[in-house]
Enzyme design. Structure first.
Site, PDB file in Angstrom:
ATOM      1  CB  CYS A   2      -0.966  -0.040   1.204  1.00 39.04           C
ATOM      2  SG  CYS A   2      -1.962  -1.212   1.201  1.00 39.04           S
ATOM      3  CD1 TRP A  75       0.214  -6.321  -2.730  1.00 39.93           C
ATOM      4  CD2 TRP A  75      -0.181  -6.859  -0.749  1.00 39.93           C
ATOM      5  NE1 TRP A  75       0.464  -7.722  -2.729  1.00 39.93           N
ATOM      6  CE2 TRP A  75       0.240  -8.091  -1.283  1.00 39.93           C
ATOM      7  CE3 TRP A  75      -0.318  -6.969   0.795  1.00 39.93           C
ATOM      8  CZ2 TRP A  75       0.685  -9.130  -0.831  1.00 39.93           C
ATOM      9  CZ3 TRP A  75      -0.468  -8.225   1.391  1.00 39.93           C
ATOM     10  CH2 TRP A  75       0.054  -9.330   0.575  1.00 39.93           C
ATOM     11  CG  ASN A 101       1.125   0.667   4.347  1.00 35.69           C
ATOM     12  OD1 ASN A 101       0.992  -0.456   4.261  1.00 35.69           O
ATOM     13  ND2 ASN A 101       2.557   1.132   4.403  1.00 35.69           N
ATOM     14  CE  LYS A 490      13.759 -11.377  -9.167  1.00 36.56           C
ATOM     15  NZ  LYS A 490      14.275 -10.987  -8.044  1.00 36.56           N
TER      16      LYS A 490
END
Ligand code: G6P
Length: 613
Positions: A2, A75, A101, A490
């Site tokens: 966030c 988020w 947040n 990754k």
């Protein structure tokens, strides 16, 4: 996890908030929203699921003008990522607007209390409970905005970074922090609030960091800083170290690509002024006050999350090999909850790009509680871990915006190398010739890394060949085992291809069952003490018709006989080889992901900075 932004000043706040949200979007991109108050104390609230770019045209930037506003990129933690759960949240009587947040852990208890007072709720979020609690306390405490926020925060358990507006007191934003970062830029007749410097830097370099347990009442030209316990605080303004162009894409298609390509330059920032190339002697000024503790440590415990944990695993090999000090590497999230044995003569090394990861932070506090010495290897200057550790050394990777970490990883490796060299020299566990060789190779490293950046089209070509793969296996041994883990991470993070990293020799205890002609296997097979063994592992995969991609040094004449594709890397000292070997793997995942049409800078469900447990 966030992003929060806020503006109070003379300018129209909406364009500033939207620009700030775009810059903070790497912290979460499930939804975005803004609340702005104009001079007639009318409020415009806009919030919607989706990325800022997707909803930007719907934000009423040209229709509404207000000098005070707050914004949020989310988020999701409590409640699915839909329009309704997007921030800002408002209370039942719509007097307050809040962005948050963090996580309010006792929200259910508070909800019950408020419900018994007649409050009703419309979202699934903990934030809506907090904004209603503020409204409740406002009524109870003679309509005093500041008192209402402060007393509400005294009632909540959990973590928060918040920015709050009150339509009956519109000349203020109240911000507070506990566990989630928050800072504000102090400009000419204006203040810009943000979770980090990226939303501020375009307006001013002068910032004030809020500490845990503090709140601030922000007016256009005045700041009041206090603790939640109502004590006054004075804090000096600090200057942000980096420039706007460091957080722009500068012509690259993605931040991730830019961050991969800038590694040859950036890694120099990690060692600049800290090493004598001729002798390999290293000085890490930030560690002076704990140097004796480091040299007398009975054990190192490296704790971190994600990519930083992989860097820690490389660190373990290096510290044990060259310093002969037992080293353990722990996931921070496990370490803190398993009642670990921590002794006073342990040095606990915290590796973190953001310096804000909740689990790493908690692991650090656990270590401190047991009297261990804490050492931070952190990127973000002024972050919580950087401030709370006993001593530390910044990795100096500069702002990393791509969610998948690249340059921070190689700079973390470089920091661990410097630490290893410093300790090994002081303890006499490395001979001077060896140290000299490492020093000389560090001087050459940027040139060698640059050779790989220049080969990116070849890596792109290989990526095209494998873009439709369903699975990938990454194998390596010794120092290159963590490199394999990071290569696999990754790829899965940004391309959504299932990928696993394994020690090459462990393959025969399980993953070998997966190998057939459709399974690409990436071997990190640069020449070191385990090279011959790795070749045997390659043979085992070949015998089962797996597709073999090898990372091999330029002087390796035989490897092509064993491989379908060879990604050549320059040879360097073995301690530096993981840095070099990581670059083709970063390119491979980047180009596979872009070939599949994935949003590499903002992969689904991930966030750059995980400030919740
Ligand atoms: C998240 C990020 C990763 C990062 C990890 C640890 O998962 O997406 O890139 O490695 O957090 O973050 P830190 O800031 O502590 O290095």
């Amino acid at each position: 996890m966030c992003g929060i932004v806020g503006y109070i000043g003379k300018r129209n706040s909406l364009p500033i908030l939207v620009d700030g949200l775009k810059r903070l979007e790497y912290r979460g991109y499930d939804s975005a929203g803004v609340a702005v108050i104009n001079s007639a104390t009318e409020v415009k609230l806009f919030k919607k699921a989706g990325k800022v770019k997707e909803i930007e045209t719907q934000i009423p930037v040209n229709e509404f003008e207000g000098n005070v506003g707050i914004g949020h990129t989310r988020w999701a933690t409590h409640g699915e990522p839909n329009d309704n759960n997007a921030h800002p949240h408002t209370c039942m009587n719509e007097k307050f607007y809040l962005v948050h947040n963090g996580i309010i852990e006792n929200y259910k208890t508070i909800k019950k209390k408020l419900a018994s007072e007649g409050y009703v709720f419309h979202t699934d979020t903990d934030t809506e409970i907090l904004v209603n609690l503020i409204a409740f306390n406002y009524k109870k405490h003679k309509n005093n905005f500041e008192v209402a926020v402060r007393l509400s925060l005294c009632e909540v358990d959990g973590t928060y970074g918040i920015a709050c507006l009150c339509i009956e007191d519109p000349g203020k934003i109240i911000v507070a922090r506990k566990g989630s970062p928050l800072m504000f830029g102090v400009g000419q007749d204006e203040i810009i609030v943000s979770s980090d410097a990226s939303a501020i830097i375009a307006h001013t370099k002068n910032v004030i960091y809020l500490e845990d347990g503090e709140y601030a009442v922000l007016r256009r030209n005045g700041i009041k800083l206090k603790t939640i316990d109502d004590e006054d605080i004075h804090r000096e303004v600090q200057e942000i170290e980096y420039d706007l162009d460091m957080i722009e894409k500068s012509g690259y298609d993605h931040f991730m690509l830019k961050e991969i390509c800038e590694q040859p330059d950036i890694v120099q920032n990690t060692y600049r002024g800290r090493i004598k190339f001729e002798t390999g002697e290293v000085k890490l000024g930030g560690l002076t006050n704990i140097k004796e503790k480091i040299l007398n440590a009975k054990r190192f415990i490296i704790t971190a999350c994600g990519t930083a944990w992989h860097a820690g695993l490389v660190g373990e090999y290096m510290l044990e090999q060259y310093c002969r000090i037992p080293t353990e590497v722990e996931y921070a999230s496990e370490f803190r909850y398993r009642n670990p044995i921590i002794r006073q003569d342990d040095v606990v090394i915290l590796v973190s790009q953001s310096g804000e990861t909740a689990d790493t932070l908690a692991a650090m506090r656990e270590a401190k509680k047991h009297g261990a010495t804490t050492l931070g290897l952190v990127n973000v200057v002024g972050s919580t871990i950087a401030r709370e550790v006993d001593a530390g050394t910044y990795i100096h990777a500069g702002p990393e915006i791509g969610v998948a970490s690249t340059k921070a990883f190689t700079c973390q490796l470089m920091s661990l190398i410097l630490l290893t060299m410093m300790i090994a020299k002081e303890k006499g566990t490395i001979d001077d010739e060896e140290l000299k060789k490492i020093g000389a190779e560090i001087e050459l490293l940027p040139y060698k890394m640059k050779q790989l950046i220049d080969k990116k089209d070849y890596f792109k070509y290989i990526a095209e060949e494998f873009k439709d793969a369903k699975n990938f296996l990454y194998l390596g041994r010794g120092l290159n085992f963590p490199v394999a883990l990071e290569g696999a991470l990754k790829l899965k993070e940004i391309s959504y291809i299932h990928a696993e990293g394994y020690p090459a020799a462990e393959m025969k205890h399980g993953p070998i069952a997966l190998i057939d002609e459709n399974m690409p296997v990436v071997f990190i097979a640069t020449k070191d003490g385990t090279y011959d063994k790795v070749i045997s592992n390659i043979e085992e995969v070949r015998a089962r018709k797996g597709k073999i991609i090898t990372i091999a040094t330029e002087d390796d004449d035989n490897i092509a006989d064993y491989s379908d594709y060879v990604l050549r890397v320059p040879k360097t000292h073995e301690i530096l080889q993981p840095i070099v070997n990581s670059i083709p793997l970063q390119f491979l995942s980047y180009y596979i992901a872009t070939a599949r049409g994935c949003n590499v800078d903002q992969p689904r469900n991930l966030a750059k900075s995980v400030t919740v447990e």
